[in-house]
Scaffold this motif. Structure first.
Motif, short mmCIF file in Angstrom:
data_model
loop_
_atom_site.label_atom_id
_atom_site.label_comp_id
_atom_site.label_asym_id
_atom_site.label_seq_id
_atom_site.Cartn_x
_atom_site.Cartn_y
_atom_site.Cartn_z
N PRO A 79 0.80 -1.23 0.00
CA PRO A 79 0.00 0.00 0.00
C PRO A 79 0.83 1.27 0.00
N ARG A 95 2.05 5.06 -0.78
CA ARG A 95 1.27 6.31 -0.80
C ARG A 95 1.41 6.99 -2.16
N VAL A 119 -6.73 2.65 -5.86
CA VAL A 119 -7.31 2.23 -4.58
C VAL A 119 -7.70 0.76 -4.64
N TYR A 170 -3.52 0.79 -3.10
CA TYR A 170 -2.70 1.96 -2.79
C TYR A 170 -3.45 2.96 -1.91
N ASP A 171 -2.68 3.70 -1.15
CA ASP A 171 -3.20 4.77 -0.29
C ASP A 171 -3.12 6.06 -1.10
N THR A 174 -4.13 9.99 -2.24
CA THR A 174 -4.65 11.33 -1.97
C THR A 174 -4.71 12.07 -3.30
N CYS A 218 -11.42 8.54 -2.71
CA CYS A 218 -10.26 8.65 -1.85
C CYS A 218 -10.26 10.01 -1.18
N SER A 219 -9.26 10.26 -0.35
CA SER A 219 -9.08 11.59 0.22
C SER A 219 -8.78 12.57 -0.90
#
Length: 273
Positions: A49, A51, A67, A71-72, A74, A90-91
């Motif tokens: 995961p 970023r 996602v 994966y994380d 933003t 996502c964010s």
């Protein structure tokens, strides 16, 4: 475009006129772009995961598959309408590629799959790439997409109107200046040559920069078939065009025939700052 504001025509185009999500999901060449962007990035992405900062990520169409892959992500984009959609994925927050609010060395991957399209000023492009290099970790991946300098030449043949005086003159100006003024149709845009894109990423401090033709040399045949009466391009034609894109990769002279370019590079393994 002072005070880090995008040109009004760009904000109107994405905020009121076009649905970027639909373009990549519905049109034949858009689907090619999405498939190829995924497969190219997956060659270079670190394992999940990790970023990922998706700069200019629009409605989250790339964040969605990232996602899904674990994966994380933003996402930052200047268009509020895009952020409303992307926030489901996502964010996401409103921001500008040239002045990211993220701290130094905070992401494993930074991707700019759109910001360079609409920054005709070289200083703005340098600033966006510098910001990507600032927030990516040492050794991290930066991926940047660009519109190919010759894309409009191929595209307007598919609409069968390149021979008309107005379109001929407009495309000729793009070929000469690399800039489209956004008066009608598309919006204010910059069109890169492949070697120029590599130079810009290298100048930002990235190493091992490689550039790929996203849709490859046959994308305009697929788009032309879509413009004709009937059911549009067959699955076989689409598959053949994607095969052509993959086969063309070792031959840099074929980069000029692709609609979009994708460049990847790594931040130096020492301190970026």
């Amino acid at each position: 475009m002072s005070n880090l504001e995008l040109a009004p025509s760009v904000m109107r185009f994405y905020g009121e006129t076009v649905n970027e999500d639909s373009r990549l999901r519905a049109s034949a060449d858009g689907r090619m772009e999405l498939v190829r962007t995924q497969e190219l990035l997956r060659r270079f992405l670190p394992p999940a995961p990790a970023r990922v900062l998706d700069v200019g990520g629009a409605t989250g169409i790339h964040a969605e598959w990232l996602v899904h892959d674990g994966y994380d992500v933003t996402l930052v984009d200047p268009v509020p309408r895009h952020i409303e959609s992307a926030s489901v994925v996502c964010s996401a927050y409103v921001g500008d590629a040239r002045e990211l609010r993220e701290p130094d060395d905070s992401f494993d991957v930074v991707q700019l799959l759109g910001p360079l399209y609409h920054l005709p000023d070289a200083n703005d492009r340098r600033r966006a790439l510098a910001e990507a290099c600032r927030v990516v970790k040492p050794g991290g991946l930066v991926a940047a997409a660009a519109i190919n300098r010759y894309a409009s030449l191929f595209e307007h043949v598919t609409y069968a109107h390149l021979h008309t005086e107005r379109i001929h003159d407009s495309v000729s100006k793009i070929l000469e200046t690399a800039v489209y003024d956004g008066v009608r149709g598309f919006t204010l845009s910059y069109f890169h040559r492949a070697e120029e894109l590599v130079e810009e990423l290298t100048a930002s401090g990235l190493t091992g920069v490689q550039v790929f033709g996203v849709e490859g040399p046959a994308w305009s045949l697929v788009k032309a078939a879509e413009q004709q009466p009937g059911e549009g391009p067959t699955d076989e034609l689409l598959a053949s065009a994607l095969a052509a894109a993959r086969m063309a990769e070792p031959y840099p002279e074929l980069l000029a025939a692709s609609s979009h370019l994708l460049a990847v590079g790594r931040a130096p393994t020492g301190s970026n700052h």
